[in-house]
Design an enzyme around this catalytic site. Sequence first.
Site, PDB file in Angstrom:
ATOM      1  N   VAL A  36       0.866  -1.173   0.000  1.00 34.35           N
ATOM      2  CA  VAL A  36       0.000   0.000   0.000  1.00 34.35           C
ATOM      3  C   VAL A  36       0.904   1.224   0.000  1.00 34.35           C
ATOM      4  CG1 VAL A  36      -1.710   1.283   1.344  1.00 34.35           C
ATOM      5  CG2 VAL A  36      -1.809  -1.218   1.287  1.00 34.35           C
ATOM      6  N   GLU A  37       0.529   2.217  -0.793  1.00 31.01           N
ATOM      7  CA  GLU A  37       1.243   3.497  -0.790  1.00 31.01           C
ATOM      8  C   GLU A  37       0.275   4.578  -0.340  1.00 31.01           C
ATOM      9  OE1 GLU A  37       3.081   6.817  -3.894  1.00 31.01           O
ATOM     10  OE2 GLU A  37       2.146   5.003  -4.674  1.00 31.01           O
ATOM     11  N   LEU A  38       0.722   5.462   0.525  1.00 26.03           N
ATOM     12  CA  LEU A  38      -0.014   6.673   0.868  1.00 26.03           C
ATOM     13  C   LEU A  38       0.867   7.838   0.447  1.00 26.03           C
ATOM     14  CD1 LEU A  38      -1.471   5.814   4.387  1.00 26.03           C
ATOM     15  CD2 LEU A  38      -2.453   5.395   2.149  1.00 26.03           C
TER      16      LEU A  38
END
Length: 199
Positions: free
Chosen positions: A138-140
């Site tokens: 997951v990338e934020l």
Amino acid sequence: MMMEIEEVSNYEALPLLSLNHVSLLCKSVWESTRFYQDVLGFVLIKRPSSFNFNGAWLYNYGFGIHLIENPSIDEFDIINEPRPINPKDNHISFQCTDVGLVKRRLQEIGMRYVTAVVEEDGIKVDQVFFHDPDGYMVELCNCDNIPIIPLSASSSSCSFKPRMTGSFKNAAAAGPISCGFMETVMMESLSMDMLNFSF
């Protein structure tokens, strides 16, 4: 092979509107559901009762995550150490409001993460990468810092005039102005985002 590519490019793109959901295999629906609810803020929603396998549907931010349980997903994976977090690996990316707060919260809950910075013409994008319970990345980020600039040849002569429809369906029904359909929808979406932005 070049002929096949040219033949395909003669067709119009499929009439897509938006991302609907991402479907992920997981070892434990319960554990993955907790992660997507507690860490990323998704909400558990009703799933069709006709499914005869264990899973869960979650929704937020305009799209869904569908979890499908497969306890033997990693039965051949004998590596006991955590998988490296590689920003160049497949991942799902979410726009966030405060990258610093994201890092502090991940530290508080003891999640491993790596950071990266992308720079374009003096504009910086901060990225935070981490894994869900099954190793999906997951990338934020604050990726909307970099403007979206279409590269298609037609976009340079595109005389975009926002219709302020507020919906992809209305934009699709109205059809393109003098831009390609995708450029029109993208620019209308950006216009609506700017109208909804509060200082």
